[in-house]
Write a protein that holds these residues in place. Structure first.
Motif, short mmCIF file in Angstrom:
data_model
loop_
_atom_site.label_atom_id
_atom_site.label_comp_id
_atom_site.label_asym_id
_atom_site.label_seq_id
_atom_site.Cartn_x
_atom_site.Cartn_y
_atom_site.Cartn_z
N ASP A 77 1.16 -7.99 0.22
CA ASP A 77 1.17 -6.53 0.24
C ASP A 77 1.01 -6.05 -1.20
OD1 ASP A 77 1.23 -4.03 1.33
OD2 ASP A 77 3.40 -3.97 1.65
N ARG A 135 -3.63 -4.55 -1.50
CA ARG A 135 -3.43 -5.62 -0.51
C ARG A 135 -4.48 -6.72 -0.73
NH1 ARG A 135 -1.69 -3.50 5.49
NH2 ARG A 135 0.54 -3.39 5.00
N TYR A 169 -1.08 -8.80 7.04
CA TYR A 169 -0.26 -8.23 5.97
C TYR A 169 1.11 -7.86 6.54
CZ TYR A 169 -4.44 -7.74 3.06
OH TYR A 169 -5.56 -7.98 2.30
N GLU A 170 2.15 -8.09 5.75
CA GLU A 170 3.50 -7.72 6.13
C GLU A 170 4.08 -6.80 5.06
OE1 GLU A 170 4.68 -8.61 9.03
OE2 GLU A 170 2.97 -9.91 9.51
N GLU A 171 4.64 -5.68 5.46
CA GLU A 171 5.07 -4.64 4.52
C GLU A 171 6.03 -5.18 3.47
OE1 GLU A 171 7.04 -0.14 4.50
OE2 GLU A 171 6.66 -1.19 6.40
N GLY A 172 5.68 -4.97 2.20
CA GLY A 172 6.54 -5.36 1.09
C GLY A 172 6.72 -6.85 0.94
#
Length: 215
Positions: free
Chosen positions: A150, A205, A126-129
């Protein structure tokens, strides 16, 4: 009617039987759903093309090579078997899985190896935003892609140039398809027809695999 489903509802386990069902997703890239009852097996055979196996439910062992080595496939895991490699299957408790015979030469991600089982959801972070993408295998007839969303991110409505199946791996999302919304959670699948208008919105998520066939 298109709606969320599981592979085991499409091809449920039958006691003492091995059963296969064509997905009718593609005429070029065969995609088949298999179920094996407890204490059943498929004897070793080989294909001239790379083959991918994706676990849906239950557990089984793949027997690879002329002096067989055994690797265990579980739900959410995948296995890539090279061309001309003897491959059989045995299960003590029963198993349901998808088999994809990959047409033509493929481009394979360096993060995966043949003859080794790997957990699909662990290959991508997962990568923020953001929305992250990773091609696992691809050629000009198909793509098998992992995506990590995300919370709150998503894909706006669009159309794909081929039939597709989404495999939900982690979390929960809303799938929009031809004007209707469907909740999709880990362990479930959704099928898109060629040029069907669809979208994805991550309610939390969410990770998924996408099998897209291009014909």
């Amino acid at each position: 009617m298109n709606q969320p489903f599981t592979i085991e509802t499409i091809r449920p386990i039958r006691d003492g039987m091995t059963v296969s069902k064509d997905s009718h997703l593609s005429a070029v890239t065969p995609v088949t759903f298999f179920s094996l009852g407890a204490d059943t097996s498929i004897s070793q055979e080989s294909y001239d093309r790379m083959t991918m196996y994706i676990g849906a439910s239950g557990t089984g062992g793949f027997l690879l090579g002329s002096t067989p080595s055994r690797v265990t496939l579980e739900p959410g895991q995948a296995l890539l078997v090279p061309p001309k490699t003897l491959c059989g299957m045995e299960t003590a408790q029963g198993i349901v899985y998808t088999e994809i015979i990959l047409a033509k030469e493929i481009i394979m991600n360096n993060n995966v190896k043949t003859n080794e089982v790997f957990a699909l959801k662990d290959l991508i972070s997962y990568e923020e935003g953001s929305i992250a993408n990773m091609d696992v295998v691809s050629n000009d007839t198909m793509k098998y892609v992992l995506m990590a969303f995300d919370k709150g991110t998503g894909l706006t409505p669009h159309r794909a140039p081929g039939n597709a199946i989404v495999f939900a791996l982690d979390g929960k999302a809303t799938i929009g398809y031809e004007g209707k919304d469907y909740e999709l959670k880990a362990g479930e699948c959704f099928r898109f027809e060629k040029n069907g208008l669809h979208s994805v919105t991550a309610d939390e998520r969410f990770k998924m695999a996408l099998l897209l066939v291009l014909e």
